[in-house]
Write a protein that holds these residues in place. Sequence first.
Motif, mmCIF file in Angstrom:
data_model
loop_
_atom_site.group_PDB
_atom_site.id
_atom_site.type_symbol
_atom_site.label_atom_id
_atom_site.label_comp_id
_atom_site.label_asym_id
_atom_site.label_seq_id
_atom_site.Cartn_x
_atom_site.Cartn_y
_atom_site.Cartn_z
ATOM 1 N N GLU A 157 0.829 -1.210 0.000
ATOM 2 C CA GLU A 157 0.000 0.000 0.000
ATOM 3 C C GLU A 157 0.863 1.259 0.000
ATOM 4 O O GLU A 157 0.546 2.249 -0.669
ATOM 5 C CB GLU A 157 -0.930 -0.004 1.208
ATOM 6 C CG GLU A 157 -2.052 -1.028 1.102
ATOM 7 C CD GLU A 157 -2.825 -1.190 2.398
ATOM 8 O OE1 GLU A 157 -2.316 -0.750 3.462
ATOM 9 O OE2 GLU A 157 -3.931 -1.767 2.363
ATOM 10 N N ALA A 158 1.987 1.202 0.719
ATOM 11 C CA ALA A 158 2.886 2.355 0.773
ATOM 12 C C ALA A 158 3.521 2.649 -0.590
ATOM 13 O O ALA A 158 3.894 3.789 -0.871
ATOM 14 C CB ALA A 158 3.981 2.122 1.813
ATOM 15 N N PHE A 159 3.598 1.638 -1.441
ATOM 16 C CA PHE A 159 4.136 1.822 -2.785
ATOM 17 C C PHE A 159 3.057 2.206 -3.800
ATOM 18 O O PHE A 159 3.332 2.299 -4.988
ATOM 19 C CB PHE A 159 4.843 0.540 -3.248
ATOM 20 C CG PHE A 159 6.254 0.398 -2.736
ATOM 21 C CD1 PHE A 159 7.340 0.798 -3.497
ATOM 22 C CD2 PHE A 159 6.508 -0.142 -1.488
ATOM 23 C CE1 PHE A 159 8.635 0.665 -3.028
ATOM 24 C CE2 PHE A 159 7.799 -0.288 -1.006
ATOM 25 C CZ PHE A 159 8.877 0.124 -1.773
ATOM 26 N N GLY A 160 1.833 2.399 -3.328
ATOM 27 C CA GLY A 160 0.779 2.875 -4.214
ATOM 28 C C GLY A 160 -0.085 1.799 -4.829
ATOM 29 O O GLY A 160 -0.785 2.042 -5.815
ATOM 30 N N TRP A 161 -0.062 0.594 -4.260
ATOM 31 C CA TRP A 161 -0.877 -0.501 -4.760
ATOM 32 C C TRP A 161 -2.193 -0.611 -3.987
ATOM 33 O O TRP A 161 -2.259 -0.247 -2.800
ATOM 34 C CB TRP A 161 -0.125 -1.827 -4.618
ATOM 35 C CG TRP A 161 0.953 -2.035 -5.635
ATOM 36 C CD1 TRP A 161 1.997 -1.201 -5.926
ATOM 37 C CD2 TRP A 161 1.114 -3.177 -6.480
ATOM 38 N NE1 TRP A 161 2.791 -1.746 -6.905
ATOM 39 C CE2 TRP A 161 2.279 -2.956 -7.265
ATOM 40 C CE3 TRP A 161 0.398 -4.350 -6.656
ATOM 41 C CZ2 TRP A 161 2.722 -3.886 -8.203
ATOM 42 C CZ3 TRP A 161 0.837 -5.276 -7.585
ATOM 43 C CH2 TRP A 161 1.986 -5.046 -8.352
ATOM 44 N N ALA A 162 -3.214 -1.114 -4.650
ATOM 45 C CA ALA A 162 -4.442 -1.527 -3.970
ATOM 46 C C ALA A 162 -4.219 -2.948 -3.460
ATOM 47 O O ALA A 162 -3.763 -3.811 -4.215
ATOM 48 C CB ALA A 162 -5.624 -1.490 -4.920
ATOM 49 N N VAL A 163 -4.489 -3.204 -2.195
ATOM 50 C CA VAL A 163 -4.149 -4.485 -1.582
ATOM 51 C C VAL A 163 -5.377 -5.107 -0.925
ATOM 52 O O VAL A 163 -6.173 -4.411 -0.295
ATOM 53 C CB VAL A 163 -3.030 -4.324 -0.535
ATOM 54 C CG1 VAL A 163 -2.620 -5.686 0.026
ATOM 55 C CG2 VAL A 163 -1.816 -3.628 -1.142
ATOM 56 N N GLU A 164 -5.507 -6.409 -1.081
ATOM 57 C CA GLU A 164 -6.577 -7.161 -0.428
ATOM 58 C C GLU A 164 -5.978 -8.414 0.180
ATOM 59 O O GLU A 164 -5.181 -9.104 -0.457
ATOM 60 C CB GLU A 164 -7.666 -7.528 -1.442
ATOM 61 C CG GLU A 164 -8.868 -8.230 -0.844
ATOM 62 C CD GLU A 164 -10.001 -8.430 -1.834
ATOM 63 O OE1 GLU A 164 -10.988 -9.100 -1.480
ATOM 64 O OE2 GLU A 164 -9.885 -7.927 -2.974
ATOM 65 N N GLU A 165 -6.339 -8.708 1.421
ATOM 66 C CA GLU A 165 -5.889 -9.923 2.086
ATOM 67 C C GLU A 165 -7.025 -10.935 2.115
ATOM 68 O O GLU A 165 -8.169 -10.588 2.426
ATOM 69 C CB GLU A 165 -5.414 -9.626 3.503
ATOM 70 C CG GLU A 165 -4.207 -8.702 3.554
ATOM 71 C CD GLU A 165 -3.552 -8.663 4.922
ATOM 72 O OE1 GLU A 165 -2.981 -9.699 5.339
ATOM 73 O OE2 GLU A 165 -3.631 -7.612 5.574
ATOM 74 N N ILE A 166 -6.703 -12.195 1.784
ATOM 75 C CA ILE A 166 -7.731 -13.230 1.727
ATOM 76 C C ILE A 166 -7.217 -14.536 2.331
ATOM 77 O O ILE A 166 -6.019 -14.713 2.541
ATOM 78 C CB ILE A 166 -8.173 -13.511 0.273
ATOM 79 C CG1 ILE A 166 -7.009 -14.087 -0.556
ATOM 80 C CG2 ILE A 166 -8.749 -12.261 -0.375
ATOM 81 C CD1 ILE A 166 -7.420 -14.655 -1.904
ATOM 82 N N ASP A 167 -8.163 -15.444 2.568
ATOM 83 C CA ASP A 167 -7.838 -16.832 2.865
ATOM 84 C C ASP A 167 -7.577 -17.499 1.522
ATOM 85 O O ASP A 167 -8.490 -17.654 0.701
ATOM 86 C CB ASP A 167 -9.022 -17.485 3.586
ATOM 87 C CG ASP A 167 -8.803 -18.972 3.876
ATOM 88 O OD1 ASP A 167 -7.904 -19.592 3.271
ATOM 89 O OD2 ASP A 167 -9.560 -19.527 4.705
ATOM 90 N N GLY A 168 -6.346 -17.885 1.275
ATOM 91 C CA GLY A 168 -5.961 -18.437 -0.016
ATOM 92 C C GLY A 168 -6.460 -19.834 -0.295
ATOM 93 O O GLY A 168 -6.129 -20.410 -1.340
#
Length: 273
Positions: A198-209
């Motif tokens: 996120e600090a590098f400008g990405w949209a991030v989502e965390e999931i159960d893989g």
Amino acid sequence: MTPEDLSRLANKIRRRDLQAVFEAGAGHIGGEMSVIDILTALYFRIMNVEPANPAAPHRDRLVLSKGHTALALYIVLSEKGFIPAEEISTFLQHKSRLNGHPNRVKVPGVETNTGPLGHGLPIGVGMAKAAKLNGENWRTFVITGDGEMQEGSNWEAIMAAAQFNLDNLTLIIDHNRLQQGARLAETNNLAPLAPKLEAFGWAVEEIDGHDMDEICSALSPGTITAGKPKCIVAHTNKGQGISFMSDNVAWHHKVPNEEQYKQAMAELEGALE
């Protein structure tokens, strides 16, 4: 395919992977088990690919940067129709095109050779940038391991992707917390990964893989943020589905003996009941 159908297919792929590793006497079974759900969702729900025309110009691209889990990719490709199912039995045999790392020249459906870690994401950035330059709307997906994220080349690529607003690029980090010989936390602990991306400008989502509903939702085009590349931090288990392999660093590339093979196969078959 529904999430339930995808889960059943992923279980079938795990069993075939286990059998192939046992018969070949080699493989990277732990990381293969952790990434199979993601690969299954990509090829059978998300990606636009044509097995009869692997080089179709407007296909979506997948780069398996953690190339040591090539066997899982081969089995998915065989289930999709890119290569004959019976060819999986040749894995690692003399003159087989199914090597320990994927080769785009030999295997239909493989987009780029991988193996040296940290190379896949830079290639994926180039693919996504090419699509933008050509005004095309196909998507690029890159799967890395979490240990692989220690490579500096990945972070250069992450900066470039944000600079170029590559919202057609999705990075999936197989966050199983283990790498060869040690836990991520004992080597170079990058966790938590999400705030760094996120600090590098990405949209991030965390999931159960391993949750097909979550995987499919996170990969869907509707979750894209305009102007931002996306990172999915997929929390997974190395050796998923096999009790004695799960979250066990010893199973990075260990091969089960006959007794372990029978137990593992029984557990995977039981998961279908």
